[in-house]
Each structure stands twice: as structure tokens, then as C-alpha cells.
Design a protein around this motif. Structure first.
Motif, short mmCIF file in Angstrom:
data_model
loop_
_atom_site.label_atom_id
_atom_site.label_comp_id
_atom_site.label_asym_id
_atom_site.label_seq_id
_atom_site.Cartn_x
_atom_site.Cartn_y
_atom_site.Cartn_z
N ALA A 113 6.39 -1.63 -0.81
CA ALA A 113 5.52 -1.89 -1.95
C ALA A 113 5.17 -3.37 -2.06
O ALA A 113 4.05 -3.74 -2.43
CB ALA A 113 6.19 -1.42 -3.24
N GLU A 114 6.12 -4.23 -1.69
CA GLU A 114 5.85 -5.67 -1.71
C GLU A 114 4.76 -6.05 -0.72
O GLU A 114 3.87 -6.85 -1.03
CB GLU A 114 7.14 -6.45 -1.40
N LEU A 116 2.38 -4.11 0.26
CA LEU A 116 1.13 -3.60 -0.30
C LEU A 116 0.61 -4.50 -1.42
O LEU A 116 -0.59 -4.77 -1.52
CB LEU A 116 1.32 -2.17 -0.82
N PHE A 117 1.52 -5.00 -2.26
CA PHE A 117 1.12 -5.91 -3.33
C PHE A 117 0.55 -7.21 -2.76
O PHE A 117 -0.44 -7.74 -3.27
CB PHE A 117 2.31 -6.22 -4.25
N VAL A 120 -2.97 -6.46 -1.68
CA VAL A 120 -3.88 -6.33 -2.82
C VAL A 120 -4.15 -7.69 -3.45
O VAL A 120 -5.28 -7.99 -3.86
CB VAL A 120 -3.28 -5.35 -3.85
N CYS A 151 0.03 0.54 -5.08
CA CYS A 151 1.13 -0.23 -4.47
C CYS A 151 2.49 0.40 -4.77
O CYS A 151 3.32 0.55 -3.85
CB CYS A 151 1.10 -1.67 -4.97
N TRP A 152 2.72 0.77 -6.02
CA TRP A 152 4.01 1.36 -6.38
C TRP A 152 4.20 2.71 -5.72
O TRP A 152 5.24 2.96 -5.07
CB TRP A 152 4.11 1.51 -7.90
N GLY A 155 4.31 2.54 -1.71
CA GLY A 155 5.57 2.05 -1.16
C GLY A 155 6.64 3.12 -1.12
O GLY A 155 7.37 3.27 -0.13
N THR A 213 -0.60 -4.27 7.03
CA THR A 213 -0.78 -5.16 5.89
C THR A 213 -0.91 -6.61 6.33
O THR A 213 -1.73 -7.36 5.78
CB THR A 213 0.39 -5.02 4.90
#
Length: 323
Positions: A113-114, A116-117, A120, A151-152, A155, A213
């Protein structure tokens, strides 16, 4: 110390996390050091969340993403550091089979998720620098919420396949994991059946999200850099660089350590290096995140100063009333 615990079917029901085997004095020192770092991570990232929540000036997509990223960092370190601290001072250093799988799933899901964040957030900086006039039209509140949910959820969905595969691996002993958390390689090394296929699939899944990513972020910032260099205004160029510099610093910390751990040939074969690098990306990014994003950020500094002044006033009132 117990070395093997089995259930009625003969399979392992708990693991021993070896952690950092050293003298008791060194373990106490590590416990104090990691406890201080953990406390600072919680306070620093919580301060960012409070600053964004309390200041209307910071209710923009960039800071909303940052607040979610800071909350993710809190969850990220809380998935492994408390157990690591407990094991440092514990004699048994045990974790249940289910607890081990859950720790693996939550830690690496938030790691995914990190990434992905960070992707973004790079998209947000791309729009702000390269499409400033279209930014409020494209980056709406609805899109920002959708990106946060993506993102959440993304992940946690990404790590479902490795979790299911590892849950099918038979463990019948030994059960000592030479690590401070339930990582993939040390766990699969304890399997009493061939796991080359599972190792390959899990490696592909983890490599995909790392490389996809990272390539997206690098491509985005390559385009941003080309636009910034074409700016005629020196002040505009400096503002664009300062806007992206903090994000790039966090990206370098996170991806640098993750690439060393999971991409470098043979890095997983040395438990000492494995522990050190895992410890670095588990603690370094969450620790430096508040410092990096607050550095030369006037809006964030003003919001934090207001929160601090309110807290000091309340503390002063409380102490005055008791007197």
C-alpha cells in the motif's frame, strides 16, 4: 528456550523469532533505542495527521494523501515493532502460527500500500506541476477519495495470493525463524516440503508491485523534470523543485532499501544483512517521513505551531488550575 511446538496433527503451531541474539545488556540497549524510535514515529506521523485535520488550508488532495500516508506509516510500524520489542525482552520469543501469518500479511500488505501511495502522490505532483490549470478539475475530492481507497484496498488484495500459498506450506519442524518478523524467505526455509513454485510465485508478485510502481514514479518525475527545466521563471522552477523534493527523498529511502533486500542477488542468503535491511525500511521511512515533509513546508509548519500552542495553553491552564 523452546525450539519446537506442535499441535495434535504434528505440524508446527508456533514459531520462535530469533531476533537479535546478543548479550542481555545489548538487548536492553536495543529495546530502549527501538522504543524511542517507535515513539517518535508515532508522534511525528500523528502530528502530520492532526495538522492536516485541524487546518482548512491543508484540506487539499496533496495533504489528504499525506495524512493517509502518515496513518499508513503508523499502522506499518505497529504491525511488527511492538512484537519485536516484546521478543527482545522475552525469554520465549514465540509467535503463534496464525499470528505469524497475520504479521506477514499485514506488514507486507502495508508495504504494498505504501508503494501505491507513493505512486498516487507522484501523480498528484505531476498534475500540480505539469497541468496546474487542470489540476482542480482533474484532482477533485471524489477522485482523491477513490485514489486513497484504491491504495488501501489494492495493497491488501495484492498480498492475498502469497498469504494463501504460505498457509498451504507444511511446517513440521524446526520452527526457529532467524529474523525479528515473519518474512517470506526465513519461513519457506523451514518448510518440510519443496516450495520452489511457491517461492517463484511470491517473488513474482512482490517484484511486480515494486517494479511497476517504481517505473511509474520514475516516468512521472522524468516528465516533471523536463517540464520544470523548461520553465522561464526561476522562482517557479524553485517552487516546483521544492514541491517534489520531499516526495523524492521518501521514495529514495523506501525503494532503495526494498530493492537491496528483494532484488539484489543473494541478499536474502545472509540473515544479518536481511535483518538490517528489513529493519531499515521498516523504521527509516516512517521515522524520516515527518521530518522530510515538514522541512521547508511553511503551511505544515504553521499548522503544527498552532497545534503546539493550543497544547501548551491547555497544559498551562491545567497546571494553573491545580495550583
Amino acid at each position: 528456550m523452546r525450539t519446537l511446538e506442535t499441535n495434535t496433527s504434528g505440524s508446527v503451531s508456533e514459531f520462535i523469532l530469533l531476533g537479535f541474539p546478543c548479550r542481555r545488556e545489548i538487548q536492553i540497549l536495543l529495546f530502549v533505542l527501538f522504543s524511542i524510535i517507535y515513539f517518535l514515529i508515532l508522534m511525528g506521523n500523528a502530528a502530520i495527521i492532526c495538522a492536516v485535520w485541524s487546518s482548512w488550508k491543508l484540506h487539499t488532495p496533496m495533504y489528504i494523501l499525506l495524512a493517509n500516508f502518515s496513518f499508513l506509516e503508523i499502522c506499518y510500524v505497529s504491525s511488527d515493532v511492538p512484537k519485536m520489542l516484546a521478543n527482545i525482552i522475552s525469554q520465549t520469543k514465540s509467535i503463534s502460527y496464525a499470528g505469524c501469518l497475520l504479521q506477514f500479511y499485514f506488514f507486507f500488505s502495508m508495504c504494498a500500500a505504501e508503494s501505491l501511495f507513493l505512486s498516487v502522490m507522484s501523480f498528484d505532483r505531476f498534475l500540480a506541476v505539469c497541468r496546474p490549470l487542470h489540476y482542480p478539475i482533474i484532482m477533485t475530492h471524489r477522485l482523491c477519495v477513490l485514489l486513497v481507497v484504491f491504495c488501501w484496498v489494492g495493497g491488501f488484495l495484492w498480498l492475498l495470493t502469497p498469504l494463501i500459498l504460505i498457509s498451504q506450506v507444511p511446517f513440521c519442524g524446526p520452527n526457529t525463524v532467524d529474523h525479528f518478523l515473519c518474512d517470506l524467505a526465513p519461513l519457506l526455509a523451514l518448510s518440510c516440503a519443496p516450495v520452489s513454485g511457491i517461492r517463484l510465485i511470491c517473488g513474482i508478485v512482490s517484484s511486480l508491485i515494486i517494479f511497476l510502481t517504481l517505473l511509474y514514479i520514475l516516468g512521472t518525475y522524468f516528465y516533471v523534470l523536463s517540464v520544470v527545466l523548461q520553465m522561464s521563471s526561476g522562482s517557479g522552477r524553485q517552487k516546483a523543485f521544492s514541491t517534489c523534493a520531499s516526495h523524492l527523498a521518501v521514495i529514495s529511502l523506501f525503494y532503495g532499501s526494498v530493492m537491496v533486500m528483494y532484488v539484489s542477488p543473494g541478499s536474502g542468503e545472509y540473515p544479518g544483512i536481511q535483518k538490517f535491511v528489513t529493519l531499515f525500511y521498516a523504521l527509516a521511512t516512517p521515522f524520516f517521513n515527518p521530518l522530510i515533509y515538514n522541512f521547508r513546508n511553511k503551511d505544515m509548519e504553521e499548522a503544527l505551531k498552532k497545534i503546539l500552542s493550543v497544547l501548551l495553553k491547555e497544559i498551562f491552564k491545567g497546571s494553573k488550575s491545580r495550583i
